[in-house]
Each structure stands twice: as structure tokens, then as C-alpha cells.
Design an enzyme around this catalytic site. Structure first.
Site, PDB file in Angstrom:
ATOM      1  N   ASP A  16       0.817  -1.210   0.000  1.00 22.23           N
ATOM      2  CA  ASP A  16       0.000   0.000   0.000  1.00 22.23           C
ATOM      3  C   ASP A  16       0.853   1.262   0.000  1.00 22.23           C
ATOM      4  O   ASP A  16       0.667   2.158  -0.818  1.00 22.23           O
ATOM      5  CB  ASP A  16      -0.948   0.033   1.211  1.00 22.23           C
ATOM      6  CG  ASP A  16      -2.041  -1.022   1.115  1.00 22.23           C
ATOM      7  OD1 ASP A  16      -1.743  -2.135   0.621  1.00 22.23           O
ATOM      8  OD2 ASP A  16      -3.170  -0.739   1.544  1.00 22.23           O
ATOM      9  N   ARG A  96      -0.786   4.292  16.760  1.00 28.15           N
ATOM     10  CA  ARG A  96      -1.014   5.394  15.827  1.00 28.15           C
ATOM     11  C   ARG A  96      -0.604   6.761  16.366  1.00 28.15           C
ATOM     12  O   ARG A  96       0.031   7.534  15.656  1.00 28.15           O
ATOM     13  CB  ARG A  96      -2.479   5.424  15.359  1.00 28.15           C
ATOM     14  CG  ARG A  96      -2.901   4.138  14.635  1.00 28.15           C
ATOM     15  CD  ARG A  96      -2.015   3.841  13.441  1.00 28.15           C
ATOM     16  NE  ARG A  96      -2.307   2.546  12.854  1.00 28.15           N
ATOM     17  CZ  ARG A  96      -1.484   1.505  12.888  1.00 28.15           C
ATOM     18  NH1 ARG A  96      -0.306   1.604  13.469  1.00 28.15           N
ATOM     19  NH2 ARG A  96      -1.816   0.367  12.334  1.00 28.15           N
ATOM     20  N   ASP A 125      -7.824   3.593  11.628  1.00 29.06           N
ATOM     21  CA  ASP A 125      -6.474   4.141  11.671  1.00 29.06           C
ATOM     22  C   ASP A 125      -6.373   5.540  11.062  1.00 29.06           C
ATOM     23  O   ASP A 125      -5.644   6.388  11.565  1.00 29.06           O
ATOM     24  CB  ASP A 125      -5.486   3.181  11.007  1.00 29.06           C
ATOM     25  CG  ASP A 125      -5.217   1.954  11.894  1.00 29.06           C
ATOM     26  OD1 ASP A 125      -5.330   2.091  13.123  1.00 29.06           O
ATOM     27  OD2 ASP A 125      -4.913   0.884  11.350  1.00 29.06           O
ATOM     28  N   SER A 179      -4.498  -8.264   5.467  1.00 27.06           N
ATOM     29  CA  SER A 179      -4.137  -6.944   5.966  1.00 27.06           C
ATOM     30  C   SER A 179      -3.630  -7.139   7.392  1.00 27.06           C
ATOM     31  O   SER A 179      -4.384  -7.510   8.283  1.00 27.06           O
ATOM     32  CB  SER A 179      -5.361  -6.029   5.953  1.00 27.06           C
ATOM     33  OG  SER A 179      -5.055  -4.846   6.659  1.00 27.06           O
TER      34      SER A 179
END
Ligand code: ARG
Length: 403
Positions: A16, A96, A125, A179
Site C-alpha cells: 500500500d 497510531r 487508523d 491486511s
């Protein structure tokens, strides 16, 4: 619109973000600085550097954040015994804000006015990254390619990769990978067959824990030392936060501890199904509750448990840098003043059970609770009045109801 001169991209080197890097360079025609955080994801970071170099990136930042991650994010959260929806140890959620903090720091250092991330438009996220950036530097523009470009699915993403000669990684079985988000606290796996919650997760999904069925037949007993609410040693050996969590991941993983198959409610509105592996975190949660059980006052412990779901939800929803999270943290941290001592844990076939606890600050009194004759002044007759007064309103209530 002012032209963007420089962008700092949160870059893992995976599919990604490799595509995003190319897309940013083409779309904005400006310099992209890549930032790769080492959070103990267990992947080599060398390939990330090589891929960024190949894409013409001049300024490549790879930063080891493992100690900061565990000491300033994971441990404060552990002090609260935080679980989202009763089960999820928040392994992705807590990473995060740390990544966002460093994105902002690098952006300021290199004079970039924009940061970019590879989170999709459907997940939590993106919210976490962006709320954190907002809270830390409102002047920074955020670019979320997944919400801007015309790529709408993983299939289209793979096509784009092919067209642009970007290497598509595959898993050990030669298939497109799940993922996955991994760090020192957990591995989270979503997508593909897991999107059907009626399907049992196949065995190859699991990365850092053995199936409890295959775990050793002999239990292993370990001790964990705590100081003021934070774990500081394993089996009497003092360790840094990241080393301690790494060690417990190994021990827990071997005994199949910390697997979770969960359907959760995302902040953005949909339900999602994921597989989590949090071996060290699961051990630490049990151990922390164990040491709190003898060192916290009852009302203090119960108050902590009341605010815990609220605190966990704040972290899940991305409000780590919000004032209300900091207020709750101050309360939680204050409660930990006497949370010191040692807990023994038995690891066995997927379970991590507290089997003993000791503390120099213990509130536990064997003399007080004993079934035997006790030296401590305790008048059994006091209990009679205690119950009579607590029962007063119940007797009135029952009488009124005609019972
Ligand atoms: N659902 C989890 C959360 O929101 C994990 C998200 C990232 N994981 C992933 N496999 N992409 O915290």
C-alpha cells in the site's frame, strides 16, 4: 490552493505505502520524505530503505521507537487495564498516536507542510492518525491517498502495482497477504476469508502464537515485578520496557497465550472481524490485575474499573492527545503509587493465570480476614449493625410491596 512543496509519508515499505509513494510523487510532483517506525513489527526494515531508495527518495527516516512505544504508550495504557469492548488490548490503536507524533516532528524538522498515511477510508487508523496530527500541529495538512485516488479495491491496487512495476508481496503460500498490522504489542490480521465471521480462521493466520492444543504439556511459571504500576522485571531480572515485552511475547507465544478472534465495532460505523495475537500484553494484563488486587483500595480499584471502558474507547477512537484522555491518565497514574511487588503467573495451553502475589505495600491482611482466631481487633457484632442498616431500606421496600 497553495502548492505542496514537501510531504512526509508514513511508510512501511509494504504494498500500500509503496504505491502511495509513487502516487504522491506523480500527483504532487514534489519531494516525499519517508518515515518508517520500528515498533518491533518483526520485519526487516532494510528492504523498506532499499525500496524507498529505488523510488528516488532522498531523505529516508527509519527510527527505532520500540522503547518509547512501550514505556510511553503501552505501559500507561496497561496501568488502566484497558480493553475495548471487553476484549481487545488495543495493539493497533495505541501505535497510531506515536507514529503521528514522529510524523509531525519530522515534518517540522524538514519544513514539510503536509504528511501522508496509507490508512484506508473505511478504518479506524485514518481517524487516529489525523486526530493526533490535528492535536499536535493544526497547521499541518494531511493527505490520505486512499480517500482521494480512484483505486477502490485491493484488486485495483494490485493492477496499479503491476502497471507501475511495483513488486507485489505474497505470503508464504504465494497468495496475496492479509491486511496485517504488527508491533511489539500485537499482530492484527484482517481481510480475505476473515471478512466472513461465520468462517473459522485458518491456522496459517496466526503468526506469533502456537495453537494452545500444540502448546507444551508442562506449565511454565514466571514471575513479573512491578514498580508503581509498571512491569520492571521478569523472573527477577530487570529489563527495559521493550526488552520485557519482547521476552514475554516469546514466552506467551510458546504457550499459545493471547489469541483473540473478535468482531468489533469500528468508530467509523461498521463491524469488522479480526484475529489478534497479544501474548505479552495478555500476560501483563493478568499480572497487573494481580498486583493491583493486593495494593489498591477497593473504591480506588472500582473507580478505575468504571472509567476503564471510557478510557479504552478514547484510545480506540483516536483521542490519545485529547484533554479528557490526559485527565483520565492523571487519575490512573495517581492510583499506581503503591502498585509495586511481584506476581507469579502460570502459562499453560493458552492461559496465563495468576497463582501468587506479594508486595511491600500490600493492603491484604491475613490476620483480618482469617477464619481462625485473630489478634486484630475486629468485633463481629459490628457486622450485625452494618447489615441491619444496609437492610433498612430493603425491609421497608418489601413491606410496601406486600411481601
Ligand atoms: N481493527 C483494529 C483496530 O482498529 C486493527 C486495525 C489495523 N489492522 C489491520 N490488520 N489492518 O485497532
Amino acid at each position: 490552493m497553495t502548492k505542496i512543496e514537501k510531504i512526509v509519508l508514513s511508510y512501511s515499505g509494504g504494498l500500500d505505502t509503496s504505491i502511495i509513494l509513487k502516487w504522491l510523487q506523480e500527483t504532487y510532483g514534489c519531494e516525499v520524505v519517508t518515515f518508517t517506525a520500528d515498533l518491533g513489527q518483526g520485519e526487516e526494515l532494510g528492504p523498506a530503505r532499499a525500496k524507498a531508495e529505488m523510488s528516488g527518495v532522498k531523505d529516508i527516516r527509519i527510527v527505532d521507537l520500540r522503547e518509547e512505544f512501550v514505556s510511553d504508550f503501552v505501559f500507561p495504557m496497561l496501568r488502566a487495564n484497558a480493553l475495548y469492548e471487553g476484549q481487545y488490548l488495543l495493539g493497533s490503536s495505541i501505535a497510531r498516536p506515536l507514529i503521528a507524533k514522529h510524523l509531525v516532528g519530522i515534518a517540522r524538522e524538514v519544513g514539510a507542510h503536509a504528511v501522508a498515511h496509507g490508512a484506508t477510508g473505511k478504518g479506524n487508523d485514518q481517524v487516529r492518525f489525523e486526530l493526533a496530527v490535528n492535536a499536535l500541529d493544526p497547521s499541518i495538512k494531511i493527505i490520505a491517498p486512499w480517500r482521494q485516488w480512484n483505486i477502490r479495491s485491493r484488486m485495483q491496487l494490485l493492477e496499479y502495482a503491476e502497471q507501475h512495476h511495483i513488486l507485489v508481496p505474497s505470503d508464504k503460500r504465494g497468495e496475496a497477504p492479509f491486511s496485517i498490522d504488527a508491533n511489539l504489542l500485537h499482530t492484527s490480521t484482517e481481510g480475505k476469508i476473515l471478512e466472513n465471521p461465520a468462517e473459522v480462521a485458518p491456522d496459517h493466520v496466526y503468526q506469533r502464537t502456537v495453537d494452545p492444543v500444540d502448546a507444551p504439556d508442562t506449565p511454565e511459571i514466571i514471575t513479573i515485578g512491578f514498580e508503581r504500576g509498571d512491569p520492571v522485571s521478569v523472573n527477577g531480572k530487570a529489563m527495559t520496557p521493550a526488552a520485557l515485552l519482547t521476552g514475554l511475547n516469546g514466552l506467551g507465544g510458546r504457550h499459545g497465550v493471547g489469541r483473540l478472534d473478535l468482531v468489533e465495532n469500528r468508530f467509523i460505523g461498521m463491524k469488522s472481524r479480526g484475529i489478534y495475537e497479544t501474548p505479552g500484553g495478555t500476560i501483563l494484563l493478568a499480572a497487573h490485575r494481580g498486583i493491583e488486587s493486593i495494593t489498591l483500595d477497593r473504591a480506588a480499584a472500582h473507580l478505575k474499573d468504571e472509567i476503564m471502558p471510557r478510557y479504552a474507547e478514547l484510545i480506540y477512537n483516536g483521542f490519545w492527545f485529547a484533554p479528557e484522555r490526559e485527565m483520565l491518565q492523571a487519575l490512573i497514574d495517581h492510583s499506581q503509587t503503591f502498585v509495586s511487588g511481584e506476581v507469579a503467573i502460570r502459562l499453560y495451553k493458552g492461559s496465563a493465570s495468576v497463582i501468587s502475589r506479594t508486595s511491600p505495600c500490600s493492603l491484604y491482611s491475613a490476620d483480618l480476614v482469617t477464619f481462625e482466631e485473630s489478634a486484630i481487633a475486629y468485633d463481629h457484632h459490628d457486622a450485625e449493625g452494618f447489615i441491619r442498616l444496609n437492610g433498612l431500606r430493603l425491609r421497608r421496600w418489601a413491606a410496601r410491596n406486600g411481601r
